[in-house]
Design a protein around this motif. Structure first.
Motif, short mmCIF file in Angstrom:
data_model
loop_
_atom_site.label_atom_id
_atom_site.label_comp_id
_atom_site.label_asym_id
_atom_site.label_seq_id
_atom_site.Cartn_x
_atom_site.Cartn_y
_atom_site.Cartn_z
N ILE A 1 -5.39 1.19 0.35
CA ILE A 1 -4.96 1.82 -1.41
C ILE A 1 -5.36 3.51 -1.57
O ILE A 1 -5.79 3.81 -0.50
CB ILE A 1 -6.71 1.33 -1.46
N ILE A 2 -4.86 3.57 -2.66
CA ILE A 2 -4.88 5.74 -2.88
C ILE A 2 -5.54 6.02 -3.77
O ILE A 2 -6.12 4.61 -4.79
CB ILE A 2 -3.50 6.06 -2.92
N HIS A 3 -6.09 6.79 -4.14
CA HIS A 3 -6.95 7.17 -5.02
C HIS A 3 -6.12 7.99 -6.09
O HIS A 3 -5.93 9.30 -5.57
CB HIS A 3 -8.09 8.07 -4.30
N PHE A 4 -5.54 7.99 -7.47
CA PHE A 4 -5.49 8.58 -7.72
C PHE A 4 -5.88 8.60 -9.19
O PHE A 4 -5.74 7.87 -9.88
CB PHE A 4 -3.23 7.91 -8.08
N SER A 5 -5.47 10.11 -9.96
CA SER A 5 -5.94 10.52 -10.85
C SER A 5 -7.27 10.03 -11.06
O SER A 5 -8.28 9.36 -11.99
CB SER A 5 -4.79 10.23 -12.38
N GLY A 6 -8.38 9.59 -10.28
CA GLY A 6 -10.03 9.84 -10.40
C GLY A 6 -10.45 8.13 -10.48
O GLY A 6 -11.00 7.34 -10.64
N TYR A 7 -8.25 7.42 -9.81
CA TYR A 7 -8.83 5.62 -9.77
C TYR A 7 -8.27 5.59 -8.45
O TYR A 7 -7.44 5.74 -7.90
CB TYR A 7 -8.46 4.63 -10.87
N ASP A 8 -8.85 4.01 -8.36
CA ASP A 8 -8.28 3.55 -7.43
C ASP A 8 -6.89 2.42 -7.03
O ASP A 8 -7.25 1.38 -7.89
CB ASP A 8 -9.39 2.82 -6.41
N TRP A 9 -6.58 2.20 -6.22
CA TRP A 9 -4.66 2.00 -6.58
C TRP A 9 -4.98 0.39 -5.52
O TRP A 9 -4.79 1.78 -4.75
CB TRP A 9 -3.85 2.29 -7.19
N ARG A 10 -4.11 -0.62 -5.61
CA ARG A 10 -3.50 -1.08 -4.15
C ARG A 10 -2.25 -0.78 -4.15
O ARG A 10 -0.79 -1.01 -5.15
CB ARG A 10 -4.19 -2.38 -5.12
N VAL A 11 -0.96 -0.87 -3.15
CA VAL A 11 0.08 -0.29 -3.30
C VAL A 11 -0.04 -2.04 -2.84
O VAL A 11 0.43 -2.50 -1.83
CB VAL A 11 -0.10 0.85 -1.72
N GLY A 12 1.65 -2.15 -3.43
CA GLY A 12 2.32 -3.56 -3.35
C GLY A 12 3.29 -3.31 -1.71
O GLY A 12 3.59 -2.46 -1.78
N ASN A 13 3.11 -3.88 -1.39
CA ASN A 13 3.52 -4.67 -0.26
C ASN A 13 3.95 -6.04 -0.19
O ASN A 13 3.37 -6.77 0.51
CB ASN A 13 2.96 -3.96 0.93
N SER A 14 5.67 -6.17 0.48
CA SER A 14 6.37 -7.49 0.24
C SER A 14 6.50 -8.24 1.33
O SER A 14 7.24 -8.97 1.88
CB SER A 14 7.44 -7.31 -0.69
N LYS A 15 6.62 -7.09 2.34
CA LYS A 15 7.10 -7.22 4.05
C LYS A 15 8.24 -7.46 3.71
O LYS A 15 9.22 -6.63 3.59
CB LYS A 15 5.62 -7.75 4.90
N ASP A 16 8.97 -8.68 4.59
CA ASP A 16 10.14 -8.70 4.69
C ASP A 16 10.55 -9.72 4.05
O ASP A 16 11.90 -10.61 3.58
CB ASP A 16 10.75 -9.91 6.11
N ASN A 17 9.62 -9.68 2.45
CA ASN A 17 10.34 -11.15 1.40
C ASN A 17 10.01 -10.63 0.02
O ASN A 17 10.16 -9.28 -0.23
CB ASN A 17 9.30 -11.70 1.09
N ARG A 18 11.43 -10.65 -0.60
CA ARG A 18 11.71 -9.96 -1.83
C ARG A 18 10.77 -10.67 -2.43
O ARG A 18 10.57 -12.03 -1.98
CB ARG A 18 13.22 -10.90 -2.52
N GLN A 19 9.88 -9.97 -3.77
CA GLN A 19 9.55 -10.87 -4.87
C GLN A 19 9.53 -9.82 -6.00
O GLN A 19 9.97 -8.47 -5.87
CB GLN A 19 7.55 -10.58 -4.42
N GLY A 20 8.72 -10.53 -7.56
CA GLY A 20 9.50 -9.53 -8.41
C GLY A 20 8.64 -8.47 -8.50
O GLY A 20 7.43 -8.56 -8.02
#
Length: 250
Positions: free
Chosen positions: A37-56
């Motif tokens: 989770i990062i805190h950017f511009s006053g909001y909390d955001w989830r950082v995407g992680n597909s690990k070893d899989n491709r995803q959209g």
């Protein structure tokens, strides 16, 4: 009709608030239940992680590494497509809160009009593939075409997208859409603008009033940087997009 359009644009800008109210806060980067989770511009955001899989979208590999998503000392958000260990890794973040109708404003601090033709930068809200509002910077693998678009998904439906050239004159640009029950109004401007930007800084504007206007629900604002159909940049170079702020106004 033209007079009504100008009035509508001014009204939407007024809703966006007076001046640039972008929040700058310290980075409280953290991991919650395995999710960064990062805190950017006053909001909390989830950082995407597909690990070893491709995803959209793409499909692509998405990494939550600090080489792909990070905040600098000034609070600016950096998204980067990197090449590591023989693999291209893309970047995406998603707002933890759902806000519904209102004005979504994205302050971009890097040029996005010169992306390689396989690169896509997205500023959008998303609930599912048919409930999505997009501002996208891409040529979609074509050599000669506009480099940006406003879209209401499904984008293939007639009248659901508007293509345009950014034609930036500097690093900074501002992009927003005002989502209401009967319309979605889009605009892109030169510079890091707030309320009542000069008319000569307008790069593109479009109003959608069709039947595919999404209903609010579980959508979230998202920002991503990815590769069309998972194909690497034709020049083989890594790509970065920087944002100086995000705002939401009811």
């Amino acid at each position: 009709m033209k007079t009504n359009w100008i009035f509508l644009v001014i009204a939407v800008l007024f809703l966006a608030g007076c001046g640039n109210k972008t929040k700058k806060t310290v980075n409280n980067d953290r991991v919650v239940d395995g999710t960064r989770i990062i805190h950017f511009s006053g909001y909390d955001w989830r950082v995407g992680n597909s690990k070893d899989n491709r995803q959209g979208p793409g499909p692509n590999y998405f990494s939550d590494s600090k080489e792909n998503v990070w905040l600098d000392d000034g609070g600016n958000l950096h998204l980067k497509i990197t090449h590591r260990d023989g693999r291209w890794n893309c970047a995406k973040i998603s707002l933890l809160e759902s806000h519904g109708y209102g004005t979504y404003i994205f302050h971009v601090a890097s040029r996005v009009d010169g992306f390689d033709k396989n690169v896509v930068g997205g500023l959008f809200t998303y609930a599912n593939d048919t409930s999505e509002i997009d501002i996208e910077f891409s040529k979609w693998a074509k050599d000669t075409t506009e480099d940006s678009q406003f879209v209401i998904q499904p984008g293939w439906n007639p009248g659901n997208h508007y293509r345009y050239f950014l034609d930036q004159t500097g690093e900074q640009s501002t992009h927003w859409f005002n989502w209401q029950p009967d319309s979605v109004v889009f605009a892109s401007y030169q510079g890091n603008v707030g309320d009542n930007p000069p008319a000569n800084q307008l790069m593109a504007q479009w109003t959608y009033t069709g039947v595919d206007n999404p209903k609010p629900g579980k959508e979230a604002a998202k920002i991503n940087l990815w590769l069309y159909r998972g194909n690497p940049p034709t020049d083989g170079k890594e790509v970065e997009m920087v944002l100086s702020g995000f705002e939401f106004r009811k």
